[in-house]
Write a protein that holds these residues in place. Structure first.
Motif, PDB file in Angstrom:
ATOM      1  N   VAL A  42     -92.819  63.594 -11.952  1.00 38.73           N
ATOM      2  CA  VAL A  42     -93.441  64.781 -12.560  1.00 38.73           C
ATOM      3  C   VAL A  42     -94.124  65.611 -11.482  1.00 38.73           C
ATOM      4  CG1 VAL A  42     -95.231  65.585 -14.147  1.00 38.73           C
ATOM      5  CG2 VAL A  42     -93.691  63.733 -14.834  1.00 38.73           C
ATOM      6  N   LEU A  43     -94.849  64.960 -10.601  1.00 39.12           N
ATOM      7  CA  LEU A  43     -95.526  65.705  -9.531  1.00 39.12           C
ATOM      8  C   LEU A  43     -94.512  66.365  -8.595  1.00 39.12           C
ATOM      9  CD1 LEU A  43     -98.440  63.214  -8.891  1.00 39.12           C
ATOM     10  CD2 LEU A  43     -98.697  65.613  -9.568  1.00 39.12           C
ATOM     11  N   ILE A  44     -93.463  65.664  -8.250  1.00 40.34           N
ATOM     12  CA  ILE A  44     -92.433  66.259  -7.381  1.00 40.34           C
ATOM     13  C   ILE A  44     -91.765  67.438  -8.092  1.00 40.34           C
ATOM     14  CG2 ILE A  44     -90.214  65.835  -6.247  1.00 40.34           C
ATOM     15  CD1 ILE A  44     -91.285  62.961  -5.668  1.00 40.34           C
ATOM     16  N   ALA A  45     -91.536  67.311  -9.387  1.00 39.65           N
ATOM     17  CA  ALA A  45     -90.939  68.410 -10.158  1.00 39.65           C
ATOM     18  C   ALA A  45     -91.791  69.668 -10.069  1.00 39.65           C
ATOM     19  CB  ALA A  45     -90.762  68.002 -11.619  1.00 39.65           C
ATOM     20  N   GLY A  46     -93.100  69.506  -9.992  1.00 39.15           N
ATOM     21  CA  GLY A  46     -93.985  70.650  -9.887  1.00 39.15           C
ATOM     22  C   GLY A  46     -93.743  71.494  -8.646  1.00 39.15           C
ATOM     23  N   PHE A  47     -93.177  70.899  -7.631  1.00 45.22           N
ATOM     24  CA  PHE A  47     -92.915  71.632  -6.390  1.00 45.22           C
ATOM     25  C   PHE A  47     -91.509  72.229  -6.351  1.00 45.22           C
ATOM     26  CE2 PHE A  47     -96.483  68.957  -5.508  1.00 45.22           C
ATOM     27  CZ  PHE A  47     -97.278  69.738  -4.695  1.00 45.22           C
ATOM     28  N   MET A  48     -90.666  71.817  -7.274  1.00 43.09           N
ATOM     29  CA  MET A  48     -89.283  72.311  -7.285  1.00 43.09           C
ATOM     30  C   MET A  48     -89.000  73.277  -8.432  1.00 43.09           C
ATOM     31  SD  MET A  48     -86.943  69.090  -6.207  1.00 43.09           S
ATOM     32  CE  MET A  48     -85.497  70.119  -6.210  1.00 43.09           C
ATOM     33  N   LEU A  49     -89.791  73.217  -9.480  1.00 40.33           N
ATOM     34  CA  LEU A  49     -89.510  73.989 -10.683  1.00 40.33           C
ATOM     35  C   LEU A  49     -90.634  74.979 -10.963  1.00 40.33           C
ATOM     36  CD1 LEU A  49     -88.374  70.911 -12.797  1.00 40.33           C
ATOM     37  CD2 LEU A  49     -86.899  72.580 -11.655  1.00 40.33           C
ATOM     38  N   ASN A  50     -90.345  76.003 -11.751  1.00 45.32           N
ATOM     39  CA  ASN A  50     -91.392  76.966 -12.087  1.00 45.32           C
ATOM     40  C   ASN A  50     -92.390  76.323 -13.053  1.00 45.32           C
ATOM     41  OD1 ASN A  50     -90.449  77.351 -14.791  1.00 45.32           O
ATOM     42  ND2 ASN A  50     -88.932  78.797 -14.039  1.00 45.32           N
ATOM     43  N   PRO A  51     -93.589  76.910 -13.192  1.00 45.13           N
ATOM     44  CA  PRO A  51     -94.638  76.266 -13.989  1.00 45.13           C
ATOM     45  C   PRO A  51     -94.254  75.886 -15.421  1.00 45.13           C
ATOM     46  CG  PRO A  51     -95.609  77.986 -12.645  1.00 45.13           C
ATOM     47  CD  PRO A  51     -94.110  78.097 -12.477  1.00 45.13           C
ATOM     48  N   ILE A  84    -100.348  65.150 -22.176  1.00 48.44           N
ATOM     49  CA  ILE A  84    -101.293  66.184 -21.719  1.00 48.44           C
ATOM     50  C   ILE A  84    -101.480  66.096 -20.212  1.00 48.44           C
ATOM     51  CG2 ILE A  84    -103.714  66.897 -21.827  1.00 48.44           C
ATOM     52  CD1 ILE A  84    -103.617  65.918 -24.824  1.00 48.44           C
ATOM     53  N   GLU A  85    -101.800  64.907 -19.724  1.00 44.88           N
ATOM     54  CA  GLU A  85    -102.078  64.733 -18.293  1.00 44.88           C
ATOM     55  C   GLU A  85    -100.872  65.101 -17.428  1.00 44.88           C
ATOM     56  OE1 GLU A  85    -103.730  61.321 -15.229  1.00 44.88           O
ATOM     57  OE2 GLU A  85    -102.967  60.700 -17.188  1.00 44.88           O
ATOM     58  N   LEU A  86     -99.701  64.591 -17.767  1.00 43.93           N
ATOM     59  CA  LEU A  86     -98.527  64.852 -16.946  1.00 43.93           C
ATOM     60  C   LEU A  86     -98.068  66.303 -17.075  1.00 43.93           C
ATOM     61  CD1 LEU A  86     -96.521  61.537 -17.415  1.00 43.93           C
ATOM     62  CD2 LEU A  86     -98.029  62.203 -15.557  1.00 43.93           C
ATOM     63  N   GLY A  87     -98.248  66.882 -18.236  1.00 45.95           N
ATOM     64  CA  GLY A  87     -97.952  68.311 -18.385  1.00 45.95           C
ATOM     65  C   GLY A  87     -98.821  69.151 -17.451  1.00 45.95           C
ATOM     66  N   ILE A  88    -100.094  68.815 -17.376  1.00 44.54           N
ATOM     67  CA  ILE A  88    -101.018  69.509 -16.465  1.00 44.54           C
ATOM     68  C   ILE A  88    -100.594  69.280 -15.023  1.00 44.54           C
ATOM     69  CG2 ILE A  88    -103.409  69.580 -15.616  1.00 44.54           C
ATOM     70  CD1 ILE A  88    -103.161  70.871 -18.347  1.00 44.54           C
ATOM     71  N   TYR A  89    -100.214  68.041 -14.683  1.00 48.29           N
ATOM     72  CA  TYR A  89     -99.763  67.750 -13.313  1.00 48.29           C
ATOM     73  C   TYR A  89     -98.642  68.693 -12.889  1.00 48.29           C
ATOM     74  CZ  TYR A  89    -102.071  63.138 -12.820  1.00 48.29           C
ATOM     75  OH  TYR A  89    -102.955  62.114 -12.697  1.00 48.29           O
ATOM     76  N   GLY A  90     -97.581  68.726 -13.692  1.00 49.27           N
ATOM     77  CA  GLY A  90     -96.430  69.554 -13.338  1.00 49.27           C
ATOM     78  C   GLY A  90     -96.787  71.023 -13.280  1.00 49.27           C
ATOM     79  N   PHE A  91     -97.498  71.511 -14.291  1.00 51.81           N
ATOM     80  CA  PHE A  91     -97.841  72.927 -14.374  1.00 51.81           C
ATOM     81  C   PHE A  91     -98.735  73.359 -13.213  1.00 51.81           C
ATOM     82  CE2 PHE A  91    -100.429  76.480 -15.909  1.00 51.81           C
ATOM     83  CZ  PHE A  91     -99.435  77.360 -16.314  1.00 51.81           C
ATOM     84  N   VAL A  92     -99.797  72.610 -12.954  1.00 55.54           N
ATOM     85  CA  VAL A  92    -100.753  72.995 -11.908  1.00 55.54           C
ATOM     86  C   VAL A  92    -100.128  72.866 -10.519  1.00 55.54           C
ATOM     87  CG1 VAL A  92    -102.976  72.410 -10.828  1.00 55.54           C
ATOM     88  CG2 VAL A  92    -102.783  72.542 -13.324  1.00 55.54           C
ATOM     89  N   ALA A  93     -99.359  71.813 -10.269  1.00 51.60           N
ATOM     90  CA  ALA A  93     -98.701  71.682  -8.964  1.00 51.60           C
ATOM     91  C   ALA A  93     -97.794  72.876  -8.712  1.00 51.60           C
ATOM     92  CB  ALA A  93     -97.904  70.377  -8.886  1.00 51.60           C
ATOM     93  N   SER A  94     -97.016  73.251  -9.711  1.00 48.04           N
ATOM     94  CA  SER A  94     -96.101  74.383  -9.572  1.00 48.04           C
ATOM     95  C   SER A  94     -96.856  75.696  -9.398  1.00 48.04           C
ATOM     96  CB  SER A  94     -95.184  74.456 -10.796  1.00 48.04           C
ATOM     97  OG  SER A  94     -94.287  75.529 -10.662  1.00 48.04           O
TER      98      SER A  94
END
Length: 176
Positions: A42-51, A84-94
């Motif tokens: 999920v965290l890696i996805a945040g750097f490859m995908l849009n928010p 909730i937590e993982l959704g925030i991870y992906g969104f905020v990282a992106s």
């Protein structure tokens, strides 16, 4: 949404659903709670995908794991907090990496902090609304304490993976 984003989103959701199974087979359910394997893709996805897509990866990874395991991992109500937590991870990282052009490390750490803070706030709100008093073993400190190895794993392993992906041109930004 571009086909590439759909493919990568599906890949990260599948990894998020399957990686915990591997950790549970290797070390039992305690290893998954300690090392947080679902957080890594999920965290890696945040750097490859849009928010918005990274948000969906974070929300759907625990849902797919829940469905894949017949409702045993993650169990309800943990499932909802993880969504909730993982959704925030992906969104905020992106968002931090793509929109605000923050570094990999800063984007990663901010997403991890905000994900945990939101998770904790929602947890405290729900327990207060339900009038629950929790035993000390279920306190926020205990929950956070058991996940320290996973947090360390994320901070140690994700940046080198992302830097290698950046060299290959796989990240959204090539100036990371």
């Amino acid at each position: 949404m571009k086909a590439k984003n759909i493919v990568f989103a599906g890949l990260f959701i599948a990894l998020g659903a399957l990686m915990p199974q591997v950790f549970h087979v290797l070390g039992g359910p305690g290893l998954g709670k300690m090392l947080l394997p679902m957080h890594l893709p999920v965290l890696i996805a945040g750097f490859m995908l849009n928010p918005p897509v990274a948000l969906l990866v974070g929300i759907l990874s625990p849902v797919c794991s829940f469905l894949y395991t017949g409702g045993s991992m993650p169990p309800v109500p943990t499932l909802y907090f993880m969504m909730i937590e993982l959704g925030i991870y992906g969104f905020v990282a992106s968002l931090c990496f793509e929109k605000y052009k923050l570094s990999i490390i800063v984007s990663l750490v901010l997403s991890m902090i905000l994900g945990r803070v939101v998770h904790t706030c929602v947890f405290l709100f729900v327990t207060a609304v339900l009038g629950m008093t929790l035993p000390p073993a279920l306190s926020i400190g205990a929950i956070l304490g058991q996940s320290v190895p996973g947090i360390i794993l994320q901070v140690v392993f994700i940046p080198p993976i992302l830097y290698a992906m950046n060299k290959k041109g796989w990240l959204k930004r090539n100036d990371a």
